[in-house]
Enzyme design. Structure first.
Site: not given
Ligand code: FBP
Length: 547
Positions: A77, A141, A172, A198-199, A201
């Site tokens: 993400g 991803r 991950d 990165k994230t 979250d």
């Molecule tokens: P990452 O862990 O890859 O940084 O992504 C986090 C996130 O933004 C979450 O908060 C959310 O649940 C998810 O990605 C949404 O994923 P997508 O962009 O595939 O819809």
């Protein structure tokens, strides 16, 4: 690219670096490390990268480095500041040797496997400095996990003469970066792999990684709009706003936004789990606060809901765990079942307890739990409308309370989900500096020949000049967890600690915030202006680091 006025002005911002890495560096090695748990199993799986020391860079006279080619991947993400990690990496490599080159693999790890790449030259980098988004090379991803993928990646790495790959990703992706580092070391490929945390979250953090980048900016964007909604809510005094906030698993985003905006209610998934709460308990708690506020004449309020909540309700967690295992084994059979029959099929095949819970769920939520998982096997919680589920259940509970004479008020709802709008904002000054420093540090780890490390920048509540840059072995952050029905080595996710300072502060104030209207309106991120407005880290980080 047509640039906005802010983008043009912001392009000339020079991100700050820790003083220690501005010129030459030397490495100070710490003691040998261990994984956070399951030491024997992890040591066995990573014989070449386990136990390495923590590294810290200290200032030293400048030295010569050979010119090298490096590859970079954005994984998962989007998070504000990714472009600054890349610009820091680029500037660091060029500072070591102006003939070094940087290649970006396109659209995530898939670009490495499928040999899709572009060279990142100075002109391209300059166009993306201090901007949000991952569009410089795109993200994806694709899970980098099989030997075939690693070998396919190695072909293009050899063709481009690449000596190191930097993977910018979450827990991950960094786990997979470490598996790749181990594999390339084991086969003597001569290719280093370095990760960057990165994230949005905020759940990739530990003793050595104070925060993942993007959390700061994303929370500031969400807090701005929550503040705006609260002001609207306090003006018209007629709606309860149910606001779901991104953050797949941990509730760090919801907690940080609560600390910034002081809503009437904020749910914390980790507390729900610790107190073994049911969905009914959560609904009753909210309904009681709505009723108590109504008794004071306040028929309005705000509820913050972390998007991962559903997975933390113990009964739901057991259901999801059984579904994960069942679908991992019977996924192809399940895919052959007609859509209209899938719900009944699942009801028939689960254990009686989980089958009953599954059958009681609204259609949309039930479907989401069995269908689309992301490539890492995670339920896509962003797609589950928990805010509506809760709002509707609270409405029904209030109707019952009204009939019992326990509630006399009006309950009108508005629903919001804030997630994607915060992931590509222009990085705050904190994220701009932090990301640039992470990228620059990654270049030094590459230059110093290290592999299996994550770039680490600490002491981040102090001015950037005092930040401590170095590397932390990825294996140090790992434990074994059940994924797709099998035990796998993964970086341990950092959940909200209920005995940590941020949660304790929230818990000490939430009753007052529930009954009175104590809203704070943070306003938009400011890039230019006084330090106390522009350069503050998150409240979470300040409470964690400074108490
Ligand atoms: P990452 O862990 O890859 O940084 O992504 C986090 C996130 O933004 C979450 O908060 C959310 O649940 C998810 O990605 C949404 O994923 P997508 O962009 O595939 O819809």
């Amino acid at each position: 690219m047509k640039k906005s006025a802010l983008q043009t002005a912001r392009a000339s911002y020079q991100p700050k670096l820790p003083e220690a890495i501005k010129n030459g560096v030397t490495i100070v090695e710490g003691k040998a490390t261990q994984s956070v748990a399951d030491q024997e199993a992890i040591a066995k799986l990573f014989p070449n990268t386990y136990g390495m020391p923590v590294l810290r860079f200290e200032a030293a006279p400048k030295k010569e480095y050979p010119a090298i080619n490096v590859g970079v991947i954005l994984s998962g993400g989007q998070a504000p500041g990714g472009h600054n990690v890349i610009s820091g990496l680029f500037d660091g490599l060029k500072a070591m040797n102006k003939d070094s080159r940087l290649f970006g693999f396109l659209l995530g790890p898939g670009g490495l496997i499928d040999h899709k790449y572009m060279e990142l030259t100075a002109d391209i980098i300059d166009d993306y400095r201090n901007t949000g988004g991952f569009d410089i090379i795109g993200s994806g991803r694709t899970k980098l996990e099989t030997k075939e993928q690693f070998d396919s990646g190695l072909e293009i790495i050899k063709e481009l003469g690449i000596k190191a790959v930097v993977i910018i990703g979450g827990d991950d992706s960094n786990t997979n970066a470490c598996v790749l580092a181990e594999y390339y070391k084991q086969i003597g490929a001569g290719v280093q792999v370095i990760g960057c945390p990165k994230t949005i979250d905020g759940d990739l953090k530990n003793e050595m990684i104070e925060c993942s980048f993007g959390f700061d900016t994303a929370c500031k964007v969400y807090s701005e709009v929550i503040g705006n909604i609260q002001r609207d809510c306090n003006s018209a005094k007629k709606y309860w706003h149910f606001i779901k906030l991104m953050g797949r698993s941990a509730s760090h985003i919801a907690l940080e936004c609560a600390l910034q905006t002081q809503p009437n209610i904020c749910l914390i998934s980790e507390e729900v789990e610790a107190k073994q709460m049911t969905l009914d308990d959560i609904v009753n708690n909210i309904a009681n606060i709505v009723a108590a506020r109504a008794a004071k004449g306040f028929n309005f309020g705000t509820v913050l809901i972390p998007e991962g909540l559903i997975e933390f309700i113990p009964a739901m967690k057991r259901l999801i765990a059984e579904l994960n295992d069942y679908l991992a084994e019977n996924g192809s059979e399940f895919a052959m079942i007609k859509k209209s029959e899938q719900r009944n099929y699942i009801i028939k095949h689960l254990s009686p307890e989980n089958s009953a819970i599954y059958a009681s769920l609204p259609e949309g939520v039930a479907r989401q739990l069995t269908l689309d998982r992301d490539p890492h096997g995670n339920v896509q919680v962003s797609l589950i409308e928990t805010e509506k589920l809760l709002g509707e259940m609270v409405g029904r509970r209030l109707a019952e309370m009204k009939a019992e004479g326990k509630y006399d008020g009006k309950f009108a709802t508005q629903y919001h989900f804030f997630g994607y709008e915060g992931r590509c904002a222009d990085p705050s000054n904190f994220d701009a500096d932090y990301c640039y420093s992470l990228g620059y540090t990654a270049s030094l780890l590459v230059g110093e020949g290290r592999t299996g490390y994550m770039s680490s920048v600490r002491n981040t509540t102090k001015p950037a000049s005092e930040w401590i840059a170095g590397g932390v072995p990825v294996t140090m952050m790992m434990n074994m967890e059940r994924r797709h029905g099998e035990m796998k080595p993964v970086i341990q996710k950092a959940l909200v600690h209920l005995d940590g300072a941020p949660f304790k502060y929230f818990a000490a104030h939430r009753d007052e915030w529930a009954m009175n209207t104590c809203y704070v309106y943070p306003g938009p991120i400011q890039y230019f202006g006084p330090t106390e407005v522009c350069d503050q880290p998150t409240k979470t980080l300040k409470l964690e680091q400074d108490g």
